[in-house]
Design an enzyme around this catalytic site. Structure first.
Site, PDB file in Angstrom:
ATOM      1  N   CYS A 168       0.816  -1.333   0.185  1.00  0.00           N
ATOM      2  CA  CYS A 168      -0.030  -0.028   0.051  1.00  0.00           C
ATOM      3  C   CYS A 168       0.853   1.270  -0.004  1.00  0.00           C
ATOM      4  CB  CYS A 168      -0.994  -0.043   1.318  1.00  0.00           C
ATOM      5  SG  CYS A 168      -0.099   0.021   2.752  1.00  0.00           S
TER       6      CYS A 168
ATOM      7  N   ASP B 201       2.310   2.619   2.640  1.00  0.00           N
ATOM      8  CA  ASP B 201       2.327   3.273   3.633  1.00  0.00           C
ATOM      9  C   ASP B 201       3.593   3.094   4.632  1.00  0.00           C
ATOM     10  OD1 ASP B 201      -0.325   4.015   3.280  1.00  0.00           O
ATOM     11  OD2 ASP B 201      -1.091   2.464   4.629  1.00  0.00           O
TER      12      ASP B 201
ATOM     13  N   CYS C 103      -2.950   4.194   6.593  1.00  0.00           N
ATOM     14  CA  CYS C 103      -4.317   3.956   7.080  1.00  0.00           C
ATOM     15  C   CYS C 103      -4.472   4.246   8.743  1.00  0.00           C
ATOM     16  CB  CYS C 103      -4.653   2.810   6.692  1.00  0.00           C
ATOM     17  SG  CYS C 103      -3.985   1.502   7.415  1.00  0.00           S
TER      18      CYS C 103
ATOM     19  N   CYS D 184      -1.058  -4.356   8.116  1.00  0.00           N
ATOM     20  CA  CYS D 184      -0.885  -3.026   8.880  1.00  0.00           C
ATOM     21  C   CYS D 184      -0.362  -3.184  10.334  1.00  0.00           C
ATOM     22  CB  CYS D 184      -2.148  -2.164   9.409  1.00  0.00           C
ATOM     23  SG  CYS D 184      -3.235  -1.849   7.838  1.00  0.00           S
TER      24      CYS D 184
HETATM   25 FE1  FES Z   1      -1.273   0.449   4.359  1.00  0.00          FE
HETATM   26 FE2  FES Z   1      -2.706  -0.259   6.480  1.00  0.00          FE
HETATM   27  S1  FES Z   1      -3.456   0.074   4.333  1.00  0.00           S
HETATM   28  S2  FES Z   1      -0.629  -0.178   6.354  1.00  0.00           S
END
Ligand code: FES
Length: 136
Positions: A43, A45, A74, A117
């Site tokens: 993702c 992140d 997120c 996550c």
């Molecule tokens: Fe990327 Fe949660 S969607 S860490």
């Protein structure tokens, strides 16, 4: 997908009062600070975790005195970071190494689609401990 109330509470508390819930950083030049920064390939992140450690024991039982994080991601990633702050404070490094993503996912009732996550959080602990050990 519905977030659990635990995720919502952790996320909202971090937004409302970031300093109280561990959002921030320590001075990276301090000798007692170890940092782990990891990204989630799925993702994009990013989570950065700073540990403030005891440095005077010399007994291989360093303890985590304080924890701060900066997470760009997120709600589950931010909630996982905040949960991790409370899980890590006061632990020895050996105890911290034993914390797994499933412990975080269980504490927050993360939905299956958001398990990665909590993996980010586990990886940030490993990275921070590696950073500490590389400075010995
Ligand atoms: Fe990327 Fe949660 S969607 S860490």
């Amino acid at each position: 997908m519905a977030y659990s109330q635990k995720v919502v509470d952790r996320f909202e508390n971090a937004l409302k009062n970031p300093a109280k819930h561990g959002v921030g950083r320590f001075d990276p030049k301090d000798a007692d600070i170890a940092t782990g920064m990891v990204g989630a390939p799925s993702c994009g992140d990013v989570m950065k975790l700073d540990l403030k450690l005891t440095t005077d024991s010399g007994q291989n039982d360093e303890r985590i005195l304080d924890v701060k994080f900066k997470t760009y991601g997120c709600g589950s990633a931010i909630a996982s970071s905040s949960e991790l702050v409370d899980m890590l404070k006061g632990r020895t490094l050996e105890e911290a190494k034993a914390i797994k993503n499933k412990d975080i996912a269980k504490a927050l009732d993360l939905p299956p689609i958001k398990i990665h996550c909590s993996v980010l959080a586990e990886d940030s602990i490993k990275q921070a401990i590696q950073d500490f050990e590389s400075k010995l």
